[in-house]
Motif scaffolding. Structure first.
Motif, PDB file in Angstrom:
ATOM      1  N   LYS A  47       0.831  -1.215   0.000  1.00  0.00           N
ATOM      2  CA  LYS A  47       0.000   0.000   0.000  1.00  0.00           C
ATOM      3  C   LYS A  47       0.865   1.264   0.000  1.00  0.00           C
ATOM      4  O   LYS A  47       0.600   2.225   0.711  1.00  0.00           O
ATOM      5  CB  LYS A  47      -0.962   0.002   1.181  1.00  0.00           C
ATOM      6  N   SER A  48       1.923   1.185  -0.850  1.00  0.00           N
ATOM      7  CA  SER A  48       2.864   2.289  -0.934  1.00  0.00           C
ATOM      8  C   SER A  48       2.708   2.974  -2.290  1.00  0.00           C
ATOM      9  O   SER A  48       3.018   2.378  -3.330  1.00  0.00           O
ATOM     10  CB  SER A  48       4.300   1.770  -0.769  1.00  0.00           C
ATOM     11  N   TYR A  50       4.469   5.474  -3.296  1.00  0.00           N
ATOM     12  CA  TYR A  50       5.819   5.717  -3.790  1.00  0.00           C
ATOM     13  C   TYR A  50       6.341   4.491  -4.535  1.00  0.00           C
ATOM     14  O   TYR A  50       6.866   4.607  -5.638  1.00  0.00           O
ATOM     15  CB  TYR A  50       6.748   6.069  -2.623  1.00  0.00           C
TER      16      TYR A  50
END
Length: 99
Positions: A47-48, A50
């Motif tokens: 759930k990044s 980036y």
């Protein structure tokens, strides 16, 4: 064949055998095909945003690099060997039949 063996030719000259580097090439091809989806799954699971953006940019750049290589380099190689493109064949007003 016996002729290839006597003439000092490569061992893979026999029909039905692959050159020795093919195994390594297939392993790298498999890695290139498997790594991006795995990286996508990891980025989604983490759930990044980036990491997801990083995977998107790296995979997009790699895709663009492959596409440019295929278009710019292999098109010239194909044309030097006399292989016509599908578009050239489709637009030919006088196709060769049975030739």
């Amino acid at each position: 064949t016996r002729v290839a063996a006597q003439s000092g030719g490569p061992e893979h000259a026999r029909a039905g055998t692959l050159p020795p580097y093919t195994g390594r090439l297939l392993r790298w091809s498999f890695a290139v095909a498997v790594v991006p989806p795995i990286a996508l799954i990891v980025a989604l699971a983490a759930k990044s945003l980036y990491l997801l953006t990083f995977v998107h940019v790296i995979c997009g750049g790699t895709w663009t690099g492959f596409d440019l290589f295929m278009g710019l380099v292999l098109t010239g190689v194909r044309e030097r060997h006399g292989v016509r493109s599908v578009h050239a064949e489709a637009s030919d007003p006088h196709p060769v039949v049975g030739g």
